[in-house]
Design an enzyme around this catalytic site. Structure first.
Site, short mmCIF file in Angstrom:
data_model
loop_
_atom_site.label_atom_id
_atom_site.label_comp_id
_atom_site.label_asym_id
_atom_site.label_seq_id
_atom_site.Cartn_x
_atom_site.Cartn_y
_atom_site.Cartn_z
N ASP A 18 0.83 -1.21 0.00
CA ASP A 18 0.00 0.00 0.00
C ASP A 18 0.87 1.26 0.00
O ASP A 18 1.77 1.40 0.83
CB ASP A 18 -0.87 0.06 1.26
CG ASP A 18 -1.98 -0.98 1.25
OD1 ASP A 18 -2.15 -1.68 0.23
OD2 ASP A 18 -2.68 -1.08 2.28
N LYS A 45 -6.52 -6.86 1.33
CA LYS A 45 -7.59 -7.21 2.26
C LYS A 45 -7.34 -8.56 2.91
O LYS A 45 -7.58 -8.75 4.11
CB LYS A 45 -8.94 -7.20 1.52
CG LYS A 45 -9.33 -5.80 1.06
CD LYS A 45 -10.68 -5.76 0.43
CE LYS A 45 -10.92 -4.44 -0.30
NZ LYS A 45 -10.71 -3.23 0.50
N ALA A 47 -4.40 -10.17 3.45
CA ALA A 47 -3.30 -10.12 4.42
C ALA A 47 -3.73 -9.34 5.66
O ALA A 47 -3.41 -9.73 6.80
CB ALA A 47 -2.08 -9.48 3.77
N GLY A 227 -19.64 1.22 9.30
CA GLY A 227 -18.68 2.28 9.62
C GLY A 227 -19.06 2.98 10.91
O GLY A 227 -19.26 2.33 11.94
N ASP A 254 -7.59 7.14 10.53
CA ASP A 254 -7.44 6.41 9.27
C ASP A 254 -8.38 5.20 9.30
O ASP A 254 -8.16 4.27 10.09
CB ASP A 254 -5.98 5.96 9.11
CG ASP A 254 -5.71 5.27 7.78
OD1 ASP A 254 -6.65 5.14 6.97
OD2 ASP A 254 -4.56 4.87 7.55
N GLY A 259 -12.63 -2.46 7.96
CA GLY A 259 -13.47 -3.61 7.58
C GLY A 259 -12.68 -4.90 7.61
O GLY A 259 -13.21 -5.96 7.97
N ASP A 260 -11.40 -4.81 7.27
CA ASP A 260 -10.55 -6.01 7.30
C ASP A 260 -10.31 -6.47 8.73
O ASP A 260 -10.34 -7.67 9.03
CB ASP A 260 -9.21 -5.73 6.61
CG ASP A 260 -9.39 -5.32 5.16
OD1 ASP A 260 -10.42 -5.70 4.57
OD2 ASP A 260 -8.51 -4.61 4.64
O1 RIB Z 1 -9.13 -2.68 2.89
C1 RIB Z 1 -7.92 -1.99 2.78
C2 RIB Z 1 -7.05 -2.66 1.76
O2 RIB Z 1 -7.68 -2.59 0.50
C3 RIB Z 1 -5.71 -2.03 1.57
O3 RIB Z 1 -4.71 -2.60 2.37
C4 RIB Z 1 -5.45 -2.20 0.07
O4 RIB Z 1 -4.32 -2.96 -0.22
C5 RIB Z 1 -6.71 -2.82 -0.49
O5 RIB Z 1 -6.60 -4.18 -0.60
#
Ligand code: RIB
Length: 317
Positions: A18, A45, A47, A227, A254, A259-260
């Site tokens: 990123d 997402k 990782a 959110g 940030d 969501g991840d």
């Molecule tokens: O959800 C955030 C992620 O979306 C970022 O890390 C980017 O790489 C995309 O996959």
């Protein structure tokens, strides 16, 4: 790797590098803005979700691909450094490791562009072989990778495995994506993805959200991440019961990857045997806290290391 039998999570997903630009306000179409800073950090997402589940205490195996390049080596090394089992990852000749450009404004909101590269080259047959021989409590996938790999994963796991799909990014809702739902136990869209999956406008209130969930023609669990409005939980999408989980009050810097973190924490909770409501509430808390740190994966790591959101005494996972 010696995995505790009760907390095994398999993530099938993407790895990106990123590059994040900080701006005062997100640019309009045709507008040029100056960034106040730039950061390069691990992402993707898949990782991000794997690291979040591992930071919560799950034994996590990652199935995914990088390119044969320095970025890929670095990303795999970082995942391994977070305790994720990377023994099933592959590097793809002639493909670049996935990359993403993120723009984050002063309110922590973001836009993201992904070049998936090697993420779209996952070998579905290899996924099938691995999952036919290795049981997991939970399998978690998103859509930055080739759909046939996700389908192979979901079709190969035994009925005892809880299958979680985060349909992001949703792109075009294709027949194959709809057929994935037949193998999905827990669907975790945000409200934009829910609207697109349902073939309706993005729901802006609870009634519209209920209508979208009903329109899915899906009988599994739906967890809608909202959110700053919290989470909506539909234990069975074909029944009217719905529970709203309040947002956790934080001041975000940030929201990238929140969501991840939610999906990784939810997968951890389900693998650890928590009830659905408890796992969703905990994931909601952890995801909110992650927005008080910069970076997608880095936020989950910061929380696990005991850093507290600036200016608060909030508990950490
Ligand atoms: O959800 C955030 C992620 O979306 C970022 O890390 C980017 O790489 C995309 O996959």
């Amino acid at each position: 790797m010696n995995r505790p039998a009760d907390r095994c999570v398999c993530v099938v997903g993407s790895v990106n590098v990123d590059t994040t630009y900080r701006v005062t306000a997100l640019p309009d179409s045709g507008e040029t803005v100056l960034a106040s800073g730039k950061m390069i950090a691990p992402g993707g997402k898949g990782a991000n979700q794997a690291v979040a589940a591992a930071m919560m205490g799950s034994a996590v195996t990652f199935l995914g691909c990088t390119g044969e390049d320095a970025e890929g080596d670095l990303a795999v090394g970082l995942l391994a450094g977070r305790g994720v089992d990377v023994s099933q990852m592959r590097s793809v000749a002639g493909a670049a490791t996935g990359s993403a450009v993120l723009i984050v404004d002063d309110h922590g909101e973001n836009v993201i562009i992904v070049d998936p590269g090697a993420n779209q080259r996952i070998d579905a047959a290899a996924i099938r072989r691995h999952l036919s021989n290795t049981p997991y409590q939970v399998i978690l996938a998103q859509l930055e990778i080739n759909l046939d790999a996700v389908a192979a994963a979901f079709e190969s796991v035994p009925a005892s495995t809880t299958v979680v799909l985060n349909p992001a990014p949703i792109g075009m809702v294709t027949t194959s994506l709809r057929s994935l739902l037949q193998h999905t136990d827990v669907l975790v869209p945000n409200r934009v993805e829910l609207g697109q999956l349902a073939g309706r406008p993005t729901p802006v209130n609870v009634d519209a959200m209920d209508a979208c969930v009903a329109a899915l023609g899906y009988a599994g669990t739906v967890v809608v991440t909202l959110g700053r409005d919290g989470v909506a939980l539909y234990p069975r999408a074909d029944r009217p019961d719905r529970f709203l989980v309040d947002p956790v009050q934080v001041t975000p810097v940030d929201t990238t990857g929140a969501g991840d973190v939610f999906c990784g924490a939810l997968a951890h909770g389900l693998a650890a045997g928590q009830d659905l409501g408890g796992a969703v509430r905990r994931a909601n808390e952890v995801a909110a806290l992650s927005t008080t740190f910069v970076g997608a994966q880095l936020a989950a790591v910061a929380l696990s290391e005991g850093h507290r959101p600036p200016g608060t005494s909030a508990p950490v996972p």
